[in-house]
Design a protein around this motif. Structure first.
Motif, short mmCIF file in Angstrom:
data_model
loop_
_atom_site.label_atom_id
_atom_site.label_comp_id
_atom_site.label_asym_id
_atom_site.label_seq_id
_atom_site.Cartn_x
_atom_site.Cartn_y
_atom_site.Cartn_z
N GLY A 510 2.78 16.12 28.51
CA GLY A 510 3.14 15.48 27.25
C GLY A 510 2.85 16.36 26.04
N ILE A 511 2.10 17.48 26.26
CA ILE A 511 1.84 18.41 25.14
C ILE A 511 2.46 19.76 25.50
CG2 ILE A 511 0.06 19.69 23.87
CD1 ILE A 511 -1.82 17.35 24.37
N ASN A 512 3.24 20.33 24.59
CA ASN A 512 3.78 21.66 24.88
C ASN A 512 3.46 22.68 23.79
OD1 ASN A 512 5.50 20.98 22.86
ND2 ASN A 512 7.40 21.39 23.98
N ARG A 513 2.63 22.27 22.80
CA ARG A 513 2.29 23.23 21.74
C ARG A 513 0.93 22.85 21.17
NH1 ARG A 513 5.85 26.67 18.94
NH2 ARG A 513 7.56 25.64 19.99
N VAL A 514 0.09 23.87 20.91
CA VAL A 514 -1.26 23.62 20.36
C VAL A 514 -1.44 24.48 19.12
CG1 VAL A 514 -3.74 23.85 20.82
CG2 VAL A 514 -2.22 23.07 22.64
N VAL A 515 -1.95 23.87 18.04
CA VAL A 515 -2.20 24.64 16.81
C VAL A 515 -3.66 24.45 16.41
CG1 VAL A 515 0.18 24.44 16.00
CG2 VAL A 515 -1.49 22.70 15.34
N TYR A 516 -4.17 25.38 15.58
CA TYR A 516 -5.56 25.28 15.14
C TYR A 516 -5.60 25.07 13.63
CZ TYR A 516 -10.52 26.23 14.64
OH TYR A 516 -11.85 26.10 14.35
N ASP A 517 -6.37 24.10 13.19
CA ASP A 517 -6.45 23.72 11.77
C ASP A 517 -7.48 24.62 11.06
OD1 ASP A 517 -6.93 22.49 9.34
OD2 ASP A 517 -7.35 20.51 10.19
N ILE A 518 -7.02 25.37 10.07
CA ILE A 518 -7.94 26.28 9.37
C ILE A 518 -8.18 25.83 7.93
CG2 ILE A 518 -7.49 28.31 10.80
CD1 ILE A 518 -5.60 29.26 8.51
#
Ligand code: XMP
Length: 529
Positions: A510-518
């Motif tokens: 169900g997840i295909n992309r991960v980002v990091y909050d800076i």
């Protein structure tokens, strides 16, 4: 909602400092400085401090906080002349300095140059307030945040420092012990701000530093007994975090078996959380605990709700319904105890009834419904997280528990922007568990103040194997902070982030992309909603 009654002061045998609140977001940092320096202090809103109040409180000194108003606006907060005939030293910070000057016969006006952030002030005169800082003629780094400034000094005052945009960056009337600074010595960005505050408290006002966390513990237990009385019963909502655990331990010491703890499974908890918390409390602390399964109720009431404030209010109302039902089952409880902390309060309403701006309704403060019948007990309402941790140690809580990352009462609901769906909750839980597992394995858990995953209401295209995917995006957040009021993003190695992203995409359908909050706080908040 029944207002949270201020804990009744039991005349502590300590020297006292009075902080007069003009509504600054950082007023509590002054209180925190005081406590760390062994000074008993209380914050009260400017309009409640009159001659009678001062006579009763009998402070050794006063500090006037900053505030968002402009001294020239109609109805703006004013300094009461009574504050300056009490014969005690006064330090005015930013708005507090301007208000003091106007009341004592000086002038303040809107500055053509608003000044926010770092500034260098030039020291103009030797003074006990600036002792130990740069020498006369040299410059000192400070943090400014103001629109107005002092234009003309009241009789008896001297300029002690200036900046390019503030001719009276620091002022003093040594004969009367009145001092003012245009900048904020209470924030960490004024490198030697603590020295300035200490010069005022210990040097000018002569505080000896006779207060401690052990004293806070003993006095709070006494105040809780006085507030609750000899017969009333208290229900304490346990979230599994350190705050409510510390509140429960204090109450248990104050009223023993008249306390019942309730742990509510909201359906918005993290993986395995309910089992861990219930196990810990029943096994380690021996405090009676009721475990309520209320997931269906919370999720049904949140269905289709996307607005963050509405979500928070609904969750606050659900909690109260559950607590009131449990109170009835117990045969009634007059009080509801919560582990509300100062950052929860300052961003919801002003702690002391003074004027400060609402950022979000923390579920256990502004999020509670007006119809609640139980009265609130919030013994940690004036403390910061790190102070609660110190108090937890003082009360004998295990280190692993004291060091747990904070987890907000509204839980995963505020980590899923937009409407909440059950499939999304399962996805978020699985991804969050992997992220925390990797953080623990990397030995970073205790270095990070808080880490969690956020499931975004966005789908993106990807390619997995030979197939196209169109799945959700997950954001990772990790911050360092001292007290939750300000925070910086945690600088993970890219390799670590890559490893976490790969594990999550491989293991969580169900997840295909991960980002990091800076993003830091400010301008962001720690949670996304
Ligand atoms: P923010 O997002 O306001 O969060 O920067 C600061 C700290 O408070 C926690 N938080 C809450 N805790 N009820 C709570 O018990 C709430 O409604 C709530 N909202 C935020 C957040 O996790 C962070 O540690």
């Amino acid at each position: 909602m029944s207002p949270s009654p201020a804990l009744t002061p039991v005349a502590p045998p300590h020297e006292r400092l009075l902080i007069v609140d003009f509504g600054s977001q950082v007023t509590q940092l002054i209180a925190r400085f005081c406590r760390e320096s062994g000074i008993y202090c209380e914050i009260h809103p400017f309009h409640r401090v009159d001659a009678g109040f001062l006579a009763g409180f009998a402070p050794r000194a006063m500090i006037l906080s900053g505030g968002p108003a402009s001294v020239h606006e109609a109805g703006s907060p004013q300094a009461d002349p009574a504050w300056f005939v009490a014969g005690i030293p006064v330090l005015g910070i930013c708005y507090g300095q301007q208000a003091m000057c106007v009341t004592l016969g000086g002038q303040a006006s809107a500055s053509a140059h608003r000044e926010y952030g770092r500034a260098d002030i030039e020291i103009l005169a030797d003074s006990p307030l600036l002792a130990g800082l740069a020498a006369r003629g040299d410059s000192e780094r400070v943090w400014m945040s103001h629109g107005d400034r002092v234009e003309a000094l009241p009789p008896g005052f001297l300029a002690l420092a200036r900046s390019p945009s503030a001719p009276f960056a620091a002022i003093g009337d040594p004969g009367r012990g009145f001092y003012g600074v245009q900048f904020h010595p209470e924030v960490a960005h004024t490198p030697r701000g603590r020295q300035i505050l200490r010069n005022f408290t210990h040097g000018i006002a002569g505080f000896s530093g006779d207060w401690s966390m052990a004293a806070f513990r003993t006095e709070t237990i006494g105040r809780l007994r006085a507030q609750i009385g000899p017969d009333a019963r208290v229900l304490c909502g346990l979230s599994g975090g350190v705050d409510s655990a510390v509140a429960a331990m204090l109450l248990h010491k104050a009223i023993g078996a008249r306390l019942t703890c309730v742990f509510v499974d909201t359906g918005l908890l993290r993986h395995n959380e309910a089992a861990e918390v219930v196990g810990l409390f029943r096994d380690s602390f021996g405090i009676p605990l009721v475990h309520v399964e209320a997931g269906e109720e919370f999720l049904a009431r949140l269905e289709g709700i996307a607005d963050p404030e509405t979500k928070r209010k609904i969750i606050g109302a659900c909690f109260i319904d559950v607590f009131e039902r449990e109170a009835n089952q117990l045969g009634g409880a007059e009080f509801l105890a919560q582990g509300t902390l100062y950052p929860d309060v300052i961003e919801s309403v002003s702690l002391s009834g003074g004027p400060s701006v609402t950022i979000k309704s923390h579920h256990n403060v502004g999020g509670l419904p007006a119809r609640m019948k139980m009265r609130l007990v919030e013994p940690l309402r004036e403390l910061f997280k790190d102070e609660v941790r110190a108090l937890g140690r003082e009360l004998g809580l295990p280190e692993a528990f004291v060091g747990r990352h904070p987890f907000p009462g509204p839980g995963l609901a505020i980590r899923m922007p937009g409407a909440i769906d059950r499939e999304g909750l399962a996805i978020l839980r699985a991804a969050d568990a992997i992220y925390l597992d990797e953080i623990r394995k990397a030995g970073l858990y205790d270095t990070i103040w808080q880490a969690f995953a956020v499931l975004l209401p966005v789908r993106t295209v990807g390619v997995m194997g030979d197939a196209r995917s169109y799945d959700r995006v997950l954001a990772l957040r990790a911050v360092t902070s001292v007290d939750g009021m300000t925070a910086e993003y945690f600088p993970f190695e890219h390799e670590f982030l890559g490893k976490v992203a790969t594990r999550i995409i491989n293991e969580v359908k169900g997840i295909n992309r991960v980002v990091y909050d800076i993003t830091g706080k400010p301008p962001g908040t720690i949670e996304w909603e």
